[in-house]
Write an enzyme that holds these catalytic residues in place. Sequence first.
Site, PDB file in Angstrom:
ATOM      1  N   LYS A 111      -4.129   0.128  -3.167  1.00 13.39           N
ATOM      2  CA  LYS A 111      -4.586  -1.123  -3.798  1.00 13.39           C
ATOM      3  C   LYS A 111      -5.534  -1.875  -2.873  1.00 13.39           C
ATOM      4  CE  LYS A 111      -2.827  -4.600  -2.730  1.00 13.39           C
ATOM      5  NZ  LYS A 111      -1.527  -5.107  -3.161  1.00 13.39           N
TER       6      LYS A 111
ATOM      7  N   CYS B 222       0.596  -0.876  -2.121  1.00 15.25           N
ATOM      8  CA  CYS B 222      -0.142  -1.689  -1.150  1.00 15.25           C
ATOM      9  C   CYS B 222      -1.386  -1.011  -0.575  1.00 15.25           C
ATOM     10  CB  CYS B 222       0.754  -2.052   0.031  1.00 15.25           C
ATOM     11  SG  CYS B 222       2.493  -2.212  -0.343  1.00 15.25           S
TER      12      CYS B 222
ATOM     13  N   HIS C 213     -13.670 -23.024  16.031  1.00 11.61           N
ATOM     14  CA  HIS C 213     -14.816 -23.444  15.242  1.00 11.61           C
ATOM     15  C   HIS C 213     -15.960 -22.443  15.383  1.00 11.61           C
ATOM     16  CE1 HIS C 213     -17.179 -26.361  13.090  1.00 11.61           C
ATOM     17  NE2 HIS C 213     -18.127 -26.267  13.975  1.00 11.61           N
TER      18      HIS C 213
ATOM     19  N   GLU D 196      -9.543 -23.196  10.616  1.00 13.32           N
ATOM     20  CA  GLU D 196      -9.370 -24.407  11.428  1.00 13.32           C
ATOM     21  C   GLU D 196      -8.978 -25.610  10.560  1.00 13.32           C
ATOM     22  OE1 GLU D 196     -12.927 -26.162  13.325  1.00 13.32           O
ATOM     23  OE2 GLU D 196     -14.143 -24.986  11.947  1.00 13.32           O
TER      24      GLU D 196
ATOM     25  N   THR E 206       6.199   3.975  -2.828  1.00 14.74           N
ATOM     26  CA  THR E 206       5.216   3.228  -3.633  1.00 14.74           C
ATOM     27  C   THR E 206       4.103   2.664  -2.756  1.00 14.74           C
ATOM     28  OG1 THR E 206       6.912   2.631  -5.234  1.00 14.74           O
ATOM     29  CG2 THR E 206       4.942   1.257  -5.184  1.00 14.74           C
ATOM     30  N   CYS E 207       4.472   2.031  -1.653  1.00 15.07           N
ATOM     31  CA  CYS E 207       3.484   1.299  -0.845  1.00 15.07           C
ATOM     32  C   CYS E 207       2.338   2.196  -0.411  1.00 15.07           C
ATOM     33  CB  CYS E 207       4.193   0.686   0.370  1.00 15.07           C
ATOM     34  SG  CYS E 207       3.076  -0.142   1.485  1.00 15.07           S
TER      35      CYS E 207
ATOM     36  N   TYR F  19       1.718 -10.252  -9.634  1.00 14.28           N
ATOM     37  CA  TYR F  19       0.882  -9.717  -8.556  1.00 14.28           C
ATOM     38  C   TYR F  19      -0.082  -8.618  -9.050  1.00 14.28           C
ATOM     39  CZ  TYR F  19       3.829 -11.493  -4.653  1.00 14.28           C
ATOM     40  OH  TYR F  19       4.503 -12.243  -3.737  1.00 14.28           O
TER      41      TYR F  19
ATOM     42  N   GLU G  42      -4.173  -8.754  -9.274  1.00 17.88           N
ATOM     43  CA  GLU G  42      -4.884  -7.918  -8.296  1.00 17.88           C
ATOM     44  C   GLU G  42      -5.775  -6.905  -9.010  1.00 17.88           C
ATOM     45  OE1 GLU G  42      -1.884  -6.337  -5.637  1.00 17.88           O
ATOM     46  OE2 GLU G  42      -1.869  -8.189  -4.453  1.00 17.88           O
TER      47      GLU G  42
HETATM   48  P1  NDP Z   1       5.773  -9.297 -11.543  1.00 12.39           P
HETATM   49  O1  NDP Z   1       7.220  -9.433 -11.717  1.00 12.39           O
HETATM   50  O2  NDP Z   1       5.103  -9.969 -10.400  1.00 12.39           O
HETATM   51  O3  NDP Z   1       5.028  -9.756 -12.861  1.00 12.39           O
HETATM   52  C1  NDP Z   1       5.362  -9.200 -14.101  1.00 12.39           C
HETATM   53  C2  NDP Z   1       4.571  -9.924 -15.157  1.00 12.39           C
HETATM   54  O4  NDP Z   1       4.777  -9.298 -16.422  1.00 12.39           O
HETATM   55  C3  NDP Z   1       4.960 -11.383 -15.305  1.00 12.39           C
HETATM   56  O5  NDP Z   1       3.797 -12.145 -15.439  1.00 12.39           O
HETATM   57  C4  NDP Z   1       5.784 -11.376 -16.584  1.00 12.39           C
HETATM   58  O6  NDP Z   1       5.685 -12.579 -17.289  1.00 12.39           O
HETATM   59  C5  NDP Z   1       5.111 -10.283 -17.375  1.00 12.39           C
HETATM   60  N1  NDP Z   1       5.997  -9.689 -18.368  1.00 12.39           N
HETATM   61  C6  NDP Z   1       7.277  -9.287 -18.181  1.00 12.39           C
HETATM   62  N2  NDP Z   1       7.775  -8.818 -19.336  1.00 12.39           N
HETATM   63  C7  NDP Z   1       6.808  -8.909 -20.263  1.00 12.39           C
HETATM   64  C8  NDP Z   1       6.731  -8.630 -21.641  1.00 12.39           C
HETATM   65  N3  NDP Z   1       7.780  -8.097 -22.289  1.00 12.39           N
HETATM   66  N4  NDP Z   1       5.589  -8.877 -22.292  1.00 12.39           N
HETATM   67  C9  NDP Z   1       4.545  -9.416 -21.631  1.00 12.39           C
HETATM   68  N5  NDP Z   1       4.550  -9.723 -20.334  1.00 12.39           N
HETATM   69  C10 NDP Z   1       5.678  -9.481 -19.651  1.00 12.39           C
HETATM   70  O7  NDP Z   1       5.529  -7.728 -11.540  1.00 12.39           O
HETATM   71  P2  NDP Z   1       4.298  -6.830 -11.137  1.00 12.39           P
HETATM   72  O8  NDP Z   1       4.444  -5.648 -12.037  1.00 12.39           O
HETATM   73  O9  NDP Z   1       3.017  -7.570 -11.125  1.00 12.39           O
HETATM   74  O10 NDP Z   1       4.647  -6.424  -9.652  1.00 12.39           O
HETATM   75  C11 NDP Z   1       5.943  -5.969  -9.293  1.00 12.39           C
HETATM   76  C12 NDP Z   1       6.341  -6.465  -7.943  1.00 12.39           C
HETATM   77  O11 NDP Z   1       5.672  -5.708  -6.954  1.00 12.39           O
HETATM   78  C13 NDP Z   1       5.950  -7.912  -7.644  1.00 12.39           C
HETATM   79  O12 NDP Z   1       6.891  -8.826  -8.090  1.00 12.39           O
HETATM   80  C14 NDP Z   1       5.811  -7.924  -6.166  1.00 12.39           C
HETATM   81  O13 NDP Z   1       7.035  -8.235  -5.600  1.00 12.39           O
HETATM   82  C15 NDP Z   1       5.408  -6.498  -5.837  1.00 12.39           C
HETATM   83  N6  NDP Z   1       3.971  -6.459  -5.512  1.00 12.39           N
HETATM   84  C16 NDP Z   1       3.530  -7.092  -4.396  1.00 12.39           C
HETATM   85  C17 NDP Z   1       2.201  -7.101  -4.073  1.00 12.39           C
HETATM   86  C18 NDP Z   1       1.731  -7.818  -2.858  1.00 12.39           C
HETATM   87  O14 NDP Z   1       2.552  -8.095  -1.986  1.00 12.39           O
HETATM   88  N7  NDP Z   1       0.462  -8.162  -2.753  1.00 12.39           N
HETATM   89  C19 NDP Z   1       1.213  -6.433  -4.903  1.00 12.39           C
HETATM   90  C20 NDP Z   1       1.765  -5.824  -6.070  1.00 12.39           C
HETATM   91  C21 NDP Z   1       3.086  -5.838  -6.355  1.00 12.39           C
HETATM   92  P3  NDP Z   1       6.505 -13.914 -16.854  1.00 12.39           P
HETATM   93  O15 NDP Z   1       5.765 -14.451 -15.659  1.00 12.39           O
HETATM   94  O16 NDP Z   1       6.385 -14.793 -18.042  1.00 12.39           O
HETATM   95  O17 NDP Z   1       7.884 -13.466 -16.560  1.00 12.39           O
END
Ligand code: NDP
Length: 460
Positions: A54, A51, A444, A449, A45-46, A185, A189
């Site tokens: 993205k 990552c 600086h 800082e 995936t990354c 995330y 993003e």
């Molecule tokens: P996340 O778990 O971060 O977020 C999922 C989101 O979807 C949450 O806001 C959740 O809501 C919402 N959701 C879940 N179920 C439903 C539903 N049935 N209806 C509506 N909304 C829903 O997952 P992502 O898909 O954004 O990313 C997956 C993982 O990948 C991340 O957790 C992270 O670990 C990794 N990642 C890391 C990155 C980085 O390091 N920069 C970048 C991208 C991904 P609620 O909050 O209410 O549960």
Amino acid sequence: MTDVTEYEYDLLVIGAGSGGVRAARMAAATGAKVAIAEDRYLGGTCVNVGCVPKKLYSYAAHFHDSFDDAAGFGWQLPGPASFDWATLRDNKISEIKRLNGIYQRLLEGAGVTLFNARARVVDAHTVMLKNDQGDTPVTAHKILLATGGWPWVPDFPGSEHALNSNQIFDLDNFPKRFLVLGGGYIAVEFSSIFNGLGSETHLIYRSELFLKGFDQQVREFTRAEMERKGVNLHFNTNIERIEATETAYNVYLTTGEMLEVDVVLAATGRHANVSDLGLEALGLTLDKQGKIPVNERFETALPSILALGDLTAGPELTPVALAEAMQLVDHHFRDTVPKPLDYSTIPTAVFCHPNIGTVGLSEEAARAKFSDIRVYSTDFRALKHTLSGSHERTLMKLIVDDATDVVVGAHMVGEEAGEVIQGIAIAVRAGLTKADFDRTVGIHPTGAEEFVTLRTLTRR
Ligand code: NDP
């Protein structure tokens, strides 16, 4: 006792993503005979749909602000800047192909046998590899499951029209109107990315405020900054249904509103990618989160079968999978017993615009854990923006356990927050105190800082 020599390999890894490739290479470096099976792209995936692409798209989106910022510094563009999606997408595709080749050469160079096949575990030491040539059983002393995660999309009328994060990178056409469902995330993003690239962008999130689990002040600050940049945030809202028309998608929201957009992305989390791995037949069950339970040695309930990365509990982050791979190799292929991984101070960045960087505890978590905390925070307009005219602001915040003076959390929202917090993370991981931060001489003029000049207590 089983005789190791009766197996074809010492280690067979399933899945050539970040964790799998690192484990395979490091195990091979100890002299172990290693194979890896992968039926998609190398790098997981990354490298392919996470990552790396993205971040490339995030860079592309940042140019939008840079062009706006340039005028105050005397730069004049020949005309309004225009963006060509096909150039970005195709350059990205070439770069990822280059990286796939590097991964292949790394594995070959390490002496790892690469099977281009779908793998299914059939018993504690046997994997069935399936590809065009048919089914081939391969035996190994240890089998490592490293198949990562897969995007998950909730079921609602028209959900089949939503793309997932694997499908968003190679769009044929640039979406003039983009909508993302989710508040994690990927949602923040990609809403920043498409907004920066010029789409009218909507983020739909079911609760009050996105980025659950992050520091509340960071979440509120990010909301304000993203709104200022033009992302339309719809909180306490969900998608009721999506209807496809000849040219677009009509997205009906629970608020009664309807948005007409060109692309819908569901960024609603990822699930462990265990389908067809054969776990059920082996009696390997998943935990409540749908992850594979493992012990400190990354052993499943069947000790010859190991698992790491997004398949197991713990943050779904590439550096975590890499760290786990190194630990796993130490445990199983070297004579060292490493200290258990400390998952408590893992820094992370969210590449929304502006970026978020964070390490350690949020203010709320620190309040729950310690009887007294001190919070130091500052919120300022960066020097660059005195001439650029941009109203973008930066937030920096330290959270200190009052009893020990140890800095237990550091948070930033602002330009290159990930770069800054990576350095601060060493101090937080080392358990340094606020006095240590104060003793550190600043560089600086930088934004960073501020982390060593925060003297005024904001609140307790
Ligand atoms: P996340 O778990 O971060 O977020 C999922 C989101 O979807 C949450 O806001 C959740 O809501 C919402 N959701 C879940 N179920 C439903 C539903 N049935 N209806 C509506 N909304 C829903 O997952 P992502 O898909 O954004 O990313 C997956 C993982 O990948 C991340 O957790 C992270 O670990 C990794 N990642 C890391 C990155 C980085 O390091 N920069 C970048 C991208 C991904 P609620 O909050 O209410 O549960």
